[in-house]
Design an enzyme around this catalytic site. Sequence first.
Site, PDB file in Angstrom:
ATOM      1  N   HIS A   1     -27.099   1.302  18.614  1.00 36.78           N
ATOM      2  CA  HIS A   1     -28.142   0.400  18.109  1.00 36.78           C
ATOM      3  C   HIS A   1     -28.086  -0.879  18.953  1.00 36.78           C
ATOM      4  CE1 HIS A   1     -30.025  -2.461  15.286  1.00 36.78           C
ATOM      5  NE2 HIS A   1     -30.511  -1.418  14.631  1.00 36.78           N
TER       6      HIS A   1
ATOM      7  N   ASP B   1     -19.361  -0.398  14.735  1.00 39.92           N
ATOM      8  CA  ASP B   1     -20.542  -0.713  13.951  1.00 39.92           C
ATOM      9  C   ASP B   1     -20.627   0.330  12.834  1.00 39.92           C
ATOM     10  OD1 ASP B   1     -23.040  -0.919  12.891  1.00 39.92           O
ATOM     11  OD2 ASP B   1     -24.127  -0.804  14.794  1.00 39.92           O
TER      12      ASP B   1
ATOM     13  N   GLN C   1     -24.288   2.083   9.431  1.00 41.30           N
ATOM     14  CA  GLN C   1     -24.869   3.325   8.892  1.00 41.30           C
ATOM     15  C   GLN C   1     -23.815   4.220   8.253  1.00 41.30           C
ATOM     16  OE1 GLN C   1     -27.913   3.928   8.463  1.00 41.30           O
ATOM     17  NE2 GLN C   1     -28.905   2.507   9.867  1.00 41.30           N
TER      18      GLN C   1
ATOM     19  N   LYS D   1     -27.959  -2.369   3.473  1.00 39.57           N
ATOM     20  CA  LYS D   1     -28.147  -0.922   3.649  1.00 39.57           C
ATOM     21  C   LYS D   1     -27.384  -0.133   2.589  1.00 39.57           C
ATOM     22  CE  LYS D   1     -28.585  -1.189   8.668  1.00 39.57           C
ATOM     23  NZ  LYS D   1     -30.019  -1.042   8.898  1.00 39.57           N
TER      24      LYS D   1
ATOM     25  N   CYS E   1     -34.528   0.547  17.331  1.00 37.00           N
ATOM     26  CA  CYS E   1     -33.578  -0.364  18.005  1.00 37.00           C
ATOM     27  C   CYS E   1     -32.603   0.406  18.873  1.00 37.00           C
ATOM     28  CB  CYS E   1     -32.822  -1.231  16.997  1.00 37.00           C
ATOM     29  SG  CYS E   1     -33.880  -2.340  16.102  1.00 37.00           S
TER      30      CYS E   1
HETATM   31  C1  LIG Z   1     -26.362   1.375  13.471  1.00 41.70           C
HETATM   32  C2  LIG Z   1     -26.876   0.018  13.112  1.00 41.70           C
HETATM   33  N1  LIG Z   1     -26.213  -1.047  13.514  1.00 41.70           N
HETATM   34  C3  LIG Z   1     -26.612  -2.283  13.195  1.00 41.70           C
HETATM   35  C4  LIG Z   1     -27.751  -2.484  12.480  1.00 41.70           C
HETATM   36  C5  LIG Z   1     -28.153  -3.865  12.164  1.00 41.70           C
HETATM   37  O1  LIG Z   1     -27.798  -4.143  10.854  1.00 41.70           O
HETATM   38  P1  LIG Z   1     -28.165  -5.536  10.200  1.00 41.70           P
HETATM   39  O2  LIG Z   1     -29.596  -5.436   9.826  1.00 41.70           O
HETATM   40  O3  LIG Z   1     -27.276  -5.613   9.002  1.00 41.70           O
HETATM   41  O4  LIG Z   1     -27.892  -6.578  11.183  1.00 41.70           O
HETATM   42  C6  LIG Z   1     -28.493  -1.413  12.047  1.00 41.70           C
HETATM   43  C7  LIG Z   1     -29.749  -1.608  11.296  1.00 41.70           C
HETATM   44  O5  LIG Z   1     -30.645  -0.815  11.346  1.00 41.70           O
HETATM   45  C8  LIG Z   1     -28.036  -0.116  12.364  1.00 41.70           C
HETATM   46  O6  LIG Z   1     -28.710   0.964  11.983  1.00 41.70           O
END
Ligand SMILES: Cc1ncc(COP(=O)(O)O)c(C=O)c1O
Length: 414
Positions: free
Chosen positions: A129, A207, A210, A233, A372
């Site tokens: 992402h 990260d 998800q 989320k 993204c």
């Molecule tokens: C894999 C992943 N990382 C990071 C993010 C960003 O998360 P946040 O909106 O909490 O910054 C997302 C959001 O879609 C995501 O899917």
Amino acid sequence: MAVEARPKLDAHKLRADFPIFEQHFHGKPLAFLDSAASSQKPRQMLDAMREFYETSYANVHRGVYELAERATAGLEGAREKVRALVNASSTREIVFTRNATEAINLVAYAWGLNNLGPGDLVVVTELEHHSNYVPWQYMANRTGARFRMIPLDEQGELRLDALDELARDGDVKVAALGLVSNSLGTVNHVERVAAWAREQGAITVVDAAQAAPHRVVDVQALGCDFVAVSGHKMCGPSGAGALWGREELLQAMEPFNLGGHMISSVKAERTTWGELPHKFEAGTAPIAEAVGFGAAIDYLNEIGFDAIEAHEHELAAYALDRLAELPWVTSYGPPADRRAGIVSFNVEGVHPHDVAQILDLEGIAIRAGHHCCQPLMRKLGVAATNRASFYLYTIPEEIDRLVDGLHRVRTVFA
Ligand SMILES: Cc1ncc(COP(=O)(O)O)c(C=O)c1O
């Protein structure tokens, strides 16, 4: 032979906890298949935030009156819930942030600026992402380090056989990767990458935006150094996320944001930083949001992460089977047994935005775009995909409605 009982959840029953499902969209019940972008909110979490605002709200930490102490207890109680969620050894290792993106930026700036330089290598993945890609790419450019990606195979899984070749390009200092891909649902072998990174003397930044909503995330078992999670989320409010970091690394890092709350003493000649985790929490915290995040964690624990994961796994398998009935639909990503509840696909000859708009008229909410993940889209050779993503409140009937809706898309564009 002993048969392992898999925990089951009753998604039809759980939907009653989510007020959003009382509404109709375009005259149809809502089929919300966009939980990977942000989840819906249960009454239990909403009530916890309302109650906190109504009975316990004040600014935290410095107040000496009872109400401020109550508010501080609310925030710190939520921190303990996040600690337990990720199995961290201390709440000193849990920093509240606005979201997962801010958590990753904190590491990229506060660790990266002082630890990267020419000859170093920053490794991300082709699946990443932008939140765990762009900060590292920027930091590599800014410090003169090199930026590399772990490539993907045909099924959208990381090619771990490429790791050693990557390491020949420089001194690996950071491996940054997601636990679950938001586009393809791929579940990455983070433990293996973290073990490799450790051998190189590098840190691993995970990260888990998800992953944390859907499965157990145990920072000790992963063997990594930083983990970012996102409250919105996982049934929590927007504006609350968290970073877990190893205490010794957080101790050694410079602060990220500067100002009130994060200091120990301020004098004209010198300012010293506060204790962990406050050193990284400048300004007023997202107090009620953290309380809501904590209530969301309670809600998810009550259902059980194993049950949530098993439910979504069944939904992903069902969705892939149903999409496979449509020869004019291409699905991306690994087989069901190696993915979370996320399915990306394209309808032959129809732009994803058109697909999503027609589905919307049927009350079905999916996401269309690059999610993204532009480097991944380039790798797949597409500009965008449709993405259906599932959560504890998703029911198989919604996947049937999705498939019926895709037939309608096909009719409109035939
Ligand atoms: C894999 C992943 N990382 C990071 C993010 C960003 O998360 P946040 O909106 O909490 O910054 C997302 C959001 O879609 C995501 O899917």
